[in-house]
Design a protein around this motif. Structure first.
Motif, mmCIF file in Angstrom:
data_model
loop_
_atom_site.group_PDB
_atom_site.id
_atom_site.type_symbol
_atom_site.label_atom_id
_atom_site.label_comp_id
_atom_site.label_asym_id
_atom_site.label_seq_id
_atom_site.Cartn_x
_atom_site.Cartn_y
_atom_site.Cartn_z
ATOM 1 N N SER A 63 0.828 -1.214 0.000
ATOM 2 C CA SER A 63 0.000 0.000 0.000
ATOM 3 C C SER A 63 0.859 1.260 0.000
ATOM 4 O O SER A 63 0.535 2.250 -0.657
ATOM 5 N N LYS B 200 1.697 2.292 -3.386
ATOM 6 C CA LYS B 200 0.582 2.538 -4.302
ATOM 7 C C LYS B 200 -0.203 3.769 -3.836
ATOM 8 O O LYS B 200 0.112 4.370 -2.823
ATOM 9 N N ASN B 201 -1.231 4.108 -4.554
ATOM 10 C CA ASN B 201 -2.064 5.256 -4.171
ATOM 11 C C ASN B 201 -3.354 4.815 -3.504
ATOM 12 O O ASN B 201 -4.318 5.567 -3.431
ATOM 13 N N TYR B 202 -3.377 3.570 -3.044
ATOM 14 C CA TYR B 202 -4.575 3.043 -2.388
ATOM 15 C C TYR B 202 -4.169 1.930 -1.429
ATOM 16 O O TYR B 202 -3.041 1.439 -1.489
ATOM 17 N N SER C 133 -3.892 -1.648 -0.395
ATOM 18 C CA SER C 133 -3.838 -2.909 -1.143
ATOM 19 C C SER C 133 -4.273 -4.085 -0.283
ATOM 20 O O SER C 133 -4.124 -4.065 0.942
ATOM 21 N N ASP D 183 3.121 1.930 -7.829
ATOM 22 C CA ASP D 183 1.929 2.511 -8.450
ATOM 23 C C ASP D 183 1.937 2.408 -9.974
ATOM 24 O O ASP D 183 0.910 2.581 -10.622
ATOM 25 N N ARG E 83 -9.400 2.922 5.081
ATOM 26 C CA ARG E 83 -9.805 2.798 3.667
ATOM 27 C C ARG E 83 -8.982 3.689 2.756
ATOM 28 O O ARG E 83 -9.069 3.582 1.535
ATOM 29 N N SER E 84 -8.213 4.575 3.347
ATOM 30 C CA SER E 84 -7.332 5.424 2.534
ATOM 31 C C SER E 84 -5.965 5.496 3.201
ATOM 32 O O SER E 84 -5.810 5.165 4.388
#
Length: 258
Positions: free
Chosen positions: A66, A69-71, A73, A97, A230-231
């Protein structure tokens, strides 16, 4: 100040190589992690992840991914279960990402259990030695320990850990401990993960873990896994990336010695 949450110390109990909890530091850590170099022909740094059932092994891997990345995972299946969700040994790679793979391979082992159901010592030794090829040989061993559950841990599991530590040391590897669920154990850390090194409760648990497993406190690393979030949270990412850099350093030292 002191309250039912325990004390926040005036000075940190450890001074990790983190120069601020900001995007610049996150980028710096990611850059270092992407640019590890070593001698020899092996293409990846191989990391064995060992832990008790539901200690947060899969969530730790998801947190590492995660942070690139931009979210948030969820590549590795995670969650509480009666038995171990990870059957045998599963290999994971982290992609960034842009979907480019980092040069790490994580060997996620079946959860350690007090009875004979978990992964056996024989299996662990085979994995360490690269059962199928030299390219699979392990360069760093990580114990994943749930901060909140450690004190009540079965003695049989502590014994297994010590046996694994001895086998790792025979192969010139000093295991790292990934201390998960510190946010579930310390309200200060839950409110702000950057306070983890000021938490007296976390410090006490780090000392207890290092003493019981026979390891130096400096190799016990607290992390906050993505579980309900969640973010992305910058402080969670930086803490995870700091630990991944430490893993990478351990791997490259071992690889350059071999």
């Amino acid at each position: 100040y002191i309250c039912i949450m325990g004390a926040l110390l005036a000075k940190p109990w450890a001074t990790p190589e983190i120069n601020g909890w900001n995007k610049k530091e996150k980028e710096k850590l990611m850059n270092e992690i992407k640019n590890f170099k070593w001698t020899g022909q092996v293409k990846t740094m191989n990391v064995l992840i060992i832990g008790q059932v539901s200690a947060g092994k899969s969530s730790f891997f998801n947190t590492l991914e995660s942070s690139f990345k931009n979210y948030v995972s969820s590549t590795a299946s995670s969650g509480s279960a009666e038995g171990s969700l990870t059957r045998g040994v599963t290999q994971y790679i982290i992609t960034d990402d842009k979907n480019v793979a980092l040069r790490f391979r994580f060997f996620d082992s079946q959860g350690l259990e007090a009875n004979e159901q978990g992964i056996s010592m024989e299996d662990i030794i085979q994995v360490m030695d690269g059962k199928d090829s030299a390219a699979d040989k392990i360069h760093c061993v990580c114990f994943v320990v749930d901060c909140a559950k450690f004190i009540g841990m079965d003695k049989a599991i502590i014994t297994k850990w010590k046996e694994i530590r001895v086998e790792a040391e025979k192969r010139k590897m000093e295991p790292l401990v990934i201390l998960t669920n510190v946010d579930g154990y310390c309200e200060h850390t839950k409110a702000n993960p950057s306070k983890v090194f000021y938490s007296e409760k976390v410090q006490d648990r780090v000392t207890a873990v290092s003493t019981k497993l026979g390891l130096n406190e400096r190799v016990v690393h607290p992390v906050v896994n993505y579980t309900q979030q969640r973010s992305l949270v910058l402080e969670i990412d930086i803490l995870a990336l700091y630990v991944l850099r430490e893993i990478g350093r351990k791997c490259t030292v071992h690889m350059n010695r071999s």
